[in-house]
Write a protein that holds these residues in place. Structure first.
Motif, PDB file in Angstrom:
ATOM      1  N   LEU A 255       0.805  -1.215   0.000  1.00 53.11           N
ATOM      2  CA  LEU A 255       0.000   0.000   0.000  1.00 53.11           C
ATOM      3  C   LEU A 255       0.842   1.270   0.000  1.00 53.11           C
ATOM      4  N   PHE A 256       1.985   1.221   0.661  1.00 49.33           N
ATOM      5  CA  PHE A 256       2.739   2.450   0.906  1.00 49.33           C
ATOM      6  C   PHE A 256       4.074   2.522   0.175  1.00 49.33           C
ATOM      7  N   LEU A 257       4.458   1.463  -0.536  1.00 51.49           N
ATOM      8  CA  LEU A 257       5.690   1.455  -1.311  1.00 51.49           C
ATOM      9  C   LEU A 257       5.411   0.915  -2.710  1.00 51.49           C
ATOM     10  N   ASP A 258       6.181   1.369  -3.676  1.00 54.21           N
ATOM     11  CA  ASP A 258       6.138   0.777  -5.012  1.00 54.21           C
ATOM     12  C   ASP A 258       7.547   0.737  -5.573  1.00 54.21           C
ATOM     13  N   ASP A 259       7.716   0.048  -6.702  1.00 60.76           N
ATOM     14  CA  ASP A 259       9.086  -0.172  -7.182  1.00 60.76           C
ATOM     15  C   ASP A 259       9.756   1.109  -7.656  1.00 60.76           C
ATOM     16  N   GLY A 260       8.968   2.148  -7.930  1.00 62.12           N
ATOM     17  CA  GLY A 260       9.553   3.427  -8.289  1.00 62.12           C
ATOM     18  C   GLY A 260      10.283   4.098  -7.140  1.00 62.12           C
ATOM     19  N   MET A 261      10.043   3.609  -5.915  1.00 61.68           N
ATOM     20  CA  MET A 261      10.706   4.153  -4.737  1.00 61.68           C
ATOM     21  C   MET A 261      12.018   3.438  -4.419  1.00 61.68           C
ATOM     22  N   ILE A 262      12.333   2.400  -5.172  1.00 64.30           N
ATOM     23  CA  ILE A 262      13.567   1.647  -4.935  1.00 64.30           C
ATOM     24  C   ILE A 262      14.705   2.343  -5.681  1.00 64.30           C
ATOM     25  N   GLU A 263      15.609   2.943  -4.929  1.00 70.17           N
ATOM     26  CA  GLU A 263      16.674   3.738  -5.538  1.00 70.17           C
ATOM     27  C   GLU A 263      17.930   2.932  -5.825  1.00 70.17           C
ATOM     28  N   SER A 264      18.129   1.842  -5.085  1.00 72.54           N
ATOM     29  CA  SER A 264      19.351   1.061  -5.246  1.00 72.54           C
ATOM     30  C   SER A 264      19.046  -0.415  -5.000  1.00 72.54           C
ATOM     31  N   ASP A 265      20.034  -1.253  -5.192  1.00 71.64           N
ATOM     32  CA  ASP A 265      19.910  -2.694  -4.945  1.00 71.64           C
ATOM     33  C   ASP A 265      19.929  -2.914  -3.435  1.00 71.64           C
ATOM     34  N   ASN A 266      18.771  -2.699  -2.803  1.00 73.08           N
ATOM     35  CA  ASN A 266      18.646  -2.701  -1.342  1.00 73.08           C
ATOM     36  C   ASN A 266      17.833  -3.913  -0.898  1.00 73.08           C
ATOM     37  N   PRO A 267      18.443  -4.850  -0.167  1.00 71.33           N
ATOM     38  CA  PRO A 267      17.738  -6.070   0.234  1.00 71.33           C
ATOM     39  C   PRO A 267      16.466  -5.827   1.041  1.00 71.33           C
ATOM     40  N   MET A 268      16.370  -4.682   1.705  1.00 66.13           N
ATOM     41  CA  MET A 268      15.176  -4.408   2.510  1.00 66.13           C
ATOM     42  C   MET A 268      13.929  -4.214   1.649  1.00 66.13           C
ATOM     43  N   PHE A 269      14.125  -4.038   0.351  1.00 61.11           N
ATOM     44  CA  PHE A 269      12.987  -3.859  -0.553  1.00 61.11           C
ATOM     45  C   PHE A 269      12.659  -5.143  -1.318  1.00 61.11           C
ATOM     46  N   LYS A 270      13.231  -6.260  -0.897  1.00 60.89           N
ATOM     47  CA  LYS A 270      12.942  -7.527  -1.565  1.00 60.89           C
ATOM     48  C   LYS A 270      11.901  -8.303  -0.776  1.00 60.89           C
ATOM     49  N   MET A 271      10.756  -8.515  -1.393  1.00 63.26           N
ATOM     50  CA  MET A 271       9.683  -9.305  -0.789  1.00 63.26           C
ATOM     51  C   MET A 271       8.918 -10.021  -1.893  1.00 63.26           C
ATOM     52  N   ASN A 272       8.113 -11.004  -1.485  1.00 56.81           N
ATOM     53  CA  ASN A 272       7.363 -11.802  -2.454  1.00 56.81           C
ATOM     54  C   ASN A 272       5.898 -11.875  -2.038  1.00 56.81           C
ATOM     55  N   PRO A 273       4.971 -11.341  -2.865  1.00 55.60           N
ATOM     56  CA  PRO A 273       5.216 -10.721  -4.155  1.00 55.60           C
ATOM     57  C   PRO A 273       6.004  -9.419  -4.016  1.00 55.60           C
ATOM     58  N   PRO A 274       6.691  -9.036  -5.097  1.00 61.69           N
ATOM     59  CA  PRO A 274       7.524  -7.838  -5.014  1.00 61.69           C
ATOM     60  C   PRO A 274       6.678  -6.566  -5.004  1.00 61.69           C
ATOM     61  N   LEU A 275       7.317  -5.465  -4.628  1.00 61.40           N
ATOM     62  CA  LEU A 275       6.671  -4.166  -4.779  1.00 61.40           C
ATOM     63  C   LEU A 275       6.392  -3.949  -6.256  1.00 61.40           C
ATOM     64  N   ARG A 276       5.150  -3.614  -6.554  1.00 62.12           N
ATOM     65  CA  ARG A 276       4.759  -3.445  -7.959  1.00 62.12           C
ATOM     66  C   ARG A 276       4.856  -1.965  -8.363  1.00 62.12           C
ATOM     67  N   SER A 277       4.226  -1.596  -9.462  1.00 63.01           N
ATOM     68  CA  SER A 277       4.299  -0.235  -9.983  1.00 63.01           C
ATOM     69  C   SER A 277       3.415   0.704  -9.168  1.00 63.01           C
TER      70      SER A 277
END
Length: 422
Positions: A255-277
């Motif tokens: 709800l509060f994050l999307d893949d456009g907010m991922i600035e770098s190869d940061n493991p804290m943003f890896k989840m399944n299902p992934p952050l979508r658009s």
């Protein structure tokens, strides 16, 4: 045992709560009665204890990540008094004996109420449904192969028929393995920019389409776990319009994050299902607001520091969520004016209780079990993983300023969490 909570705010009014032997006996202003314990809420907001229908406590077998004890402490810290734990521990909870053993282990080690999932099939990946009816009798409150999509349609069909006969919900982790292709992040511009393999949303929506046809055929109570794509939202909306017994949950991170907010190869943003658009994220919010999505669930997934280090290529999927869920929902949705607190509690208490039949969870009503959280909704604070009760510190929300700090949590009238004085 009689406990009197004085000067709490309920629905905008100052009220007292009288608890007798674990149940709420009275809610009124200015209750004067003898009590074994009197607690001054000092104007804190009282809400019913929250319910999370999707958590991973990792015990037995993976206790370096989390235990039932530490997970329940994290739940209490987050204001959750009832949680539902997934069966993907070691060994997998996939037989009558394992269900009985897991239920006993939960009861022995948890501060909060735990409803246990059983697996749909052997070891989560086996073909053919497990003995769901017998596992239900042994204490399984619902069934899921969370962590794995059910690849074999016949297995899912058998499981649906068995769950229908047992009057239990199936919570579906939707993931077609043939469409994953090693993806670690949502397929799209961010994956391309970071040079990471992408995971298409088709892996979720195509399996959902298959399942909805079978859910219509069987009449099973079918629940979509961690829904993440706009296509899935559209399918659930249509299924509900057609009268199918279908529900869905969404996680705070989707709800509060999307893949456009991922600035770098940061493991804290890896989840399944992934952050979508961003478009997917806004569709999820719209689906929650219009009732297509029924509830919010964290998919609390603690990992060790080593497992969440390095690159998204190699690190584990998942983040923790029990201790950040309410403040994130309150800050982004309630304090912003998008919805009122009552609506947020519908997503975090009433709907989970109703859909999964959690009759022993309280709703802050006279006669209910005294499952209560006291909150500070006034003062902001920053999310700090070092203050988590969970063993897992893996969150992308570190440093975010939020409102909705949990001060005290009660389960059946017993104080199970109290914030430390600063």
């Amino acid at each position: 045992m009689r406990t009197l909570i004085k000067h709490a705010v309920i629905n905008g009014r100052c009220q007292d709560i009288l608890i007798q032997d674990g149940q709420i006996q009275k809610i009124a202003r200015g209750i004067e009665t003898a009590a074994d314990e009197e607690i001054n809420a000092q104007g804190a907001t009282a809400i019913p204890g929250l319910i999370d229908v999707h958590v991973h406590f990792r015990e037995p077998g993976l206790t370096y990540k989390e235990t039932i004890e530490t997970g329940s402490h994290a739940a209490a810290h987050g204001g959750f008094t009832t949680v539902m734990t997934m069966p993907n521990v070691k060994p997998v909870v996939d037989t009558v004996d394992k269900v009985a053993a897991q239920v006993a282990l939960n009861q022995e080690n948890s501060l909060v109420k735990i409803a246990q999932y059983g697996a749909l099939s052997a070891d989560l990946v086996g073909q053919g449904a497990a003995d769901l009816k017998a596992m239900a009798r042994a204490g399984a409150m619902a069934f899921s192969n969370d962590g794995h999509g059910v690849q074999d349609a016949q297995t899912m069909l058998e499981a649906m028929r068995a769950a229908k006969a047992a009057d239990r919900v199936i919570s579906a982790h939707l993931e077609d393995d043939s469409l994953i292709q090693g993806g670690v992040i949502n397929a799209g511009p961010t994956a391309d920019r970071l040079g990471l393999p992408g995971m298409t949303g088709l892996s979720e929506s195509t399996q959902l389409a298959r399942d909805l046809v079978m859910a219509k055929e069987t009449g099973v109570r079918y629940h979509v776990a961690h829904i993440s794509t706009k296509e899935s939202v559209a399918q659930v909306r249509l299924a509900k319009q057609m009268g199918l017994n279908v529900t869905a949950e969404v996680s705070p991170h989707h709800l509060f994050l999307d893949d456009g907010m991922i600035e770098s190869d940061n493991p804290m943003f890896k989840m399944n299902p992934p952050l979508r658009s961003k478009e997917d994220r806004l569709t999820l919010i719209a689906g929650l607001l219009d009732g297509t999505i029924d509830m919010i669930a964290t998919d609390h997934a603690p990992h060790s520091q080593e497992e969440k280090a390095g690159s998204m290529h190699d690190c584990s999927f998942g983040i923790v969520g029990l201790e950040t869920a309410f403040p994130l929902v309150y800050t982004h949705f309630v304090k912003s004016g998008l919805v009122d607190l009552e609506t947020a509690l519908k997503w975090l208490v009433q709907k989970p209780k109703e859909v999964f039949g959690l009759e022993n969870a309280g709703e802050l009503l006279v006669g209910d079990q005294a499952d209560i959280a006291l909150l500070d909704l006034i003062h902001p604070y920053q999310i700090d993983p070092e203050r988590f009760e969970s063993k897992g510190k893996n969150t992308p929300f570190t440093g975010q300023e939020v409102y909705g700090k949990v001060l005290k949590t009660f389960v059946d009238g017993n104080l199970v969490y109290q914030a430390k004085k600063e």
